[in-house]
Design an enzyme around this catalytic site. Structure first.
Site, PDB file in Angstrom:
ATOM      1  N   HIS A 185      29.976 -12.509  27.978  1.00  0.00           N
ATOM      2  CA  HIS A 185      29.797 -13.281  26.975  1.00  0.00           C
ATOM      3  C   HIS A 185      30.014 -14.651  26.754  1.00  0.00           C
ATOM      4  O   HIS A 185      30.417 -15.300  25.627  1.00  0.00           O
ATOM      5  CB  HIS A 185      30.782 -12.622  25.826  1.00  0.00           C
ATOM      6  CG  HIS A 185      30.688 -11.167  25.500  1.00  0.00           C
ATOM      7  ND1 HIS A 185      31.587 -10.040  25.486  1.00  0.00           N
ATOM      8  CD2 HIS A 185      29.675 -10.352  25.100  1.00  0.00           C
ATOM      9  CE1 HIS A 185      31.280  -9.012  25.073  1.00  0.00           C
ATOM     10  NE2 HIS A 185      29.982  -9.266  25.066  1.00  0.00           N
ATOM     11  N   GLU A 383      24.350 -16.682  20.044  1.00  0.00           N
ATOM     12  CA  GLU A 383      23.807 -16.772  21.177  1.00  0.00           C
ATOM     13  C   GLU A 383      22.568 -17.209  21.434  1.00  0.00           C
ATOM     14  O   GLU A 383      22.132 -17.745  22.302  1.00  0.00           O
ATOM     15  CB  GLU A 383      24.046 -15.369  21.820  1.00  0.00           C
ATOM     16  CG  GLU A 383      25.605 -15.077  22.105  1.00  0.00           C
ATOM     17  CD  GLU A 383      25.893 -13.563  22.155  1.00  0.00           C
ATOM     18  OE1 GLU A 383      25.559 -12.966  20.953  1.00  0.00           O
ATOM     19  OE2 GLU A 383      26.456 -13.010  23.123  1.00  0.00           O
TER      20      GLU A 383
END
Ligand code: ADP
Length: 399
Positions: A185, A383
């Site tokens: 992540h 992201e």
């Protein structure tokens, strides 16, 4: 680079989905233009795409034999479908989310044959994700020959962690062979760290504990913008419970399952990756909304255990950086599930964490009580935006 010189395409290839996002390359950085995905690849595919303003560009299901059967065909569908959205603008570069960068890739990089070969060797470290990422890269290279492809790694942000945080308590030869804690992540954590620093430089230079709680979930301790510790380890299976993954489990349990219960490694793998976590415990779903609505004892237990483990690990993350200035919730559960946030924070008052119930219920940007020693924040992660920014950075360096 001249204003809107072209488009940076971001691809995130999963097992049966291909997510994409287009960003205009502007002097101020990437500006979102459109996003969407082909889901259900290989089964009942569906293409959905919207502009950044939320207008639908495409929503298509296939019922005949012309349905995209693999990622390459799905990308072909996306490219044809985007003709309208692109207005003839060129694709300048394609940024790919790549789960594993191993020990060597600590920054985004242009993909060439040697990089591809190196990324192939990392498949055993992320067998459920890395092969799909590589398929996405190959499909993009086929469709856009000559367009630079850039790999952005979920592990890279964590390479600033100290040796003690990255090692297991095993003989050093295992560490030397790459058996160490990588963390994942990273693109989400990097985005959050930069965003907090942009909003409040003092806080950005301080100690953050970030809780990325989505289907995959982990926590990261960030000090001065750098990752110092994370709950995910060698694989994306470690740490807190997730939608369908167990998170941390006594390794003795796995030995017991194999030695005493006669389970095969394939059965244990399936259980730990797909049949555990919120879904396995609740017996209902991996989705917090459905678990909250279920009203069964098992569903209540799943939520209670999830909150307990996240709370425990917030303490561990804070200890790894000598304290905490802000706790940041992000990703699907972190951004939307106020009940889960409240349960997690109940009992963390000793750390200086106290939620304001009304602000939490309203999903305010800051959900701690006024004047609290530790700010509790909710931020939407991005992201894709992070990958687009990295890709532009690599393109600019290439000249
Ligand atoms: P992924 O890891 O697949 O990117 P997301 O970050 O999108 O996952 O998180 C998806 C999860 O977020 C869902 O499974 C669900 O548990 C949770 N979620 C999303 N929206 C809500 C909501 N409104 N209320 C509670 N939980 C939510």
């Amino acid at each position: 680079m001249s204003p809107d010189a072209g488009i940076v395409l971001v691809l995130n290839a999963g097992s049966s989905s291909l997510k994409f996002a287009g960003f205009a390359a502007t002097p101020a950085g990437p500006r979102p233009r459109f996003a969407g995905q082909v889901e259900g690849i290989g089964a009942a595919p569906r293409l959905v795409a919207k502009t950044a303003a939320g207008e639908g560009i495409a929503d298509h299901r296939w019922d005949g034999g012309d349905a995209p059967a693999n990622h390459a065909e799905a990308l072909g569908v996306i490219v044809r479908g985007l003709d309208k959205a692109l207005h003839g603008e060129p694709i300048l570069g394609i940024g790919h989310r790549v789960v594993h960068g191993g020990t060597d890739f600590a920054a985004p990089m242009r993909i060439d044959d040697a990089t591809m070969a190196a990324l192939e060797t990392l498949v055993p470290l992320a067998p459920l994700h890395q092969p799909h990422n590589l398929v996405g890269i190959r499909a993009a290279a086929e469709h856009f020959p000559g367009v630079p492809q850039v790999a952005c790694f979920d592990t890279a942000f964590h390479r600033t962690q100290g040796w003690a945080a990255q090692t297991f308590a095993l003989p050093p030869r295992f560490y030397d062979a790459g058996i160490r804690r990588y963390g994942f992540h990273g693109l989400s954590y990097e985005y959050i760290a930069r965003r907090i620093a942009a909003e409040d430089p003092t806080l950005g230079a301080g100690r953050l504990v970030v809780a990325h709680l989505g289907n995959g979930a982990s926590l990261c301790a960030i000090e001065g913008g750098r990752s110092r510790a994370s709950t995910m380890g060698f694989t994306a299976l470690d740490g807190i419970p997730m939608g369908t993954r167990s998170g941390q489990i006594d390794p003795g349990v796995i030995l017991h399952m194999i030695d005493r219960l006669g389970m095969t490694t394939a059965e244990v793998t399936k259980l730990l990756y797909n049949g555990s976590g919120l879904k396995g415990m609740s017996g209902v779903s991996q989705d917090v909304r459905q678990i909250e609505a279920a009203g069964t004892e098992a569903a209540a237990h799943a939520l209670e255990h999830f909150a307990f483990r996240v709370r425990r690990e917030i303490g561990a993350m804070a200890a790894s950086i000598g304290g905490i200035d802000a706790l940041v919730f992000t990703a699907g559960i972190g951004e939307n599930a106020q009940g889960v946030r409240a349960r997690i924070c109940a009992g963390l008052e000793f750390l200086g964490i106290t939620l304001d119930a009304a602000r939490n219920a309203a999903h305010a940007a800051e959900i701690s009580v006024a004047g609290a020693a530790v700010k509790v924040l909710v931020r939407r992660t991005d992201e894709e935006g992070m990958i687009a920014g990295h890709t532009l950075g690599v393109l600019n360096r290439l000249g």
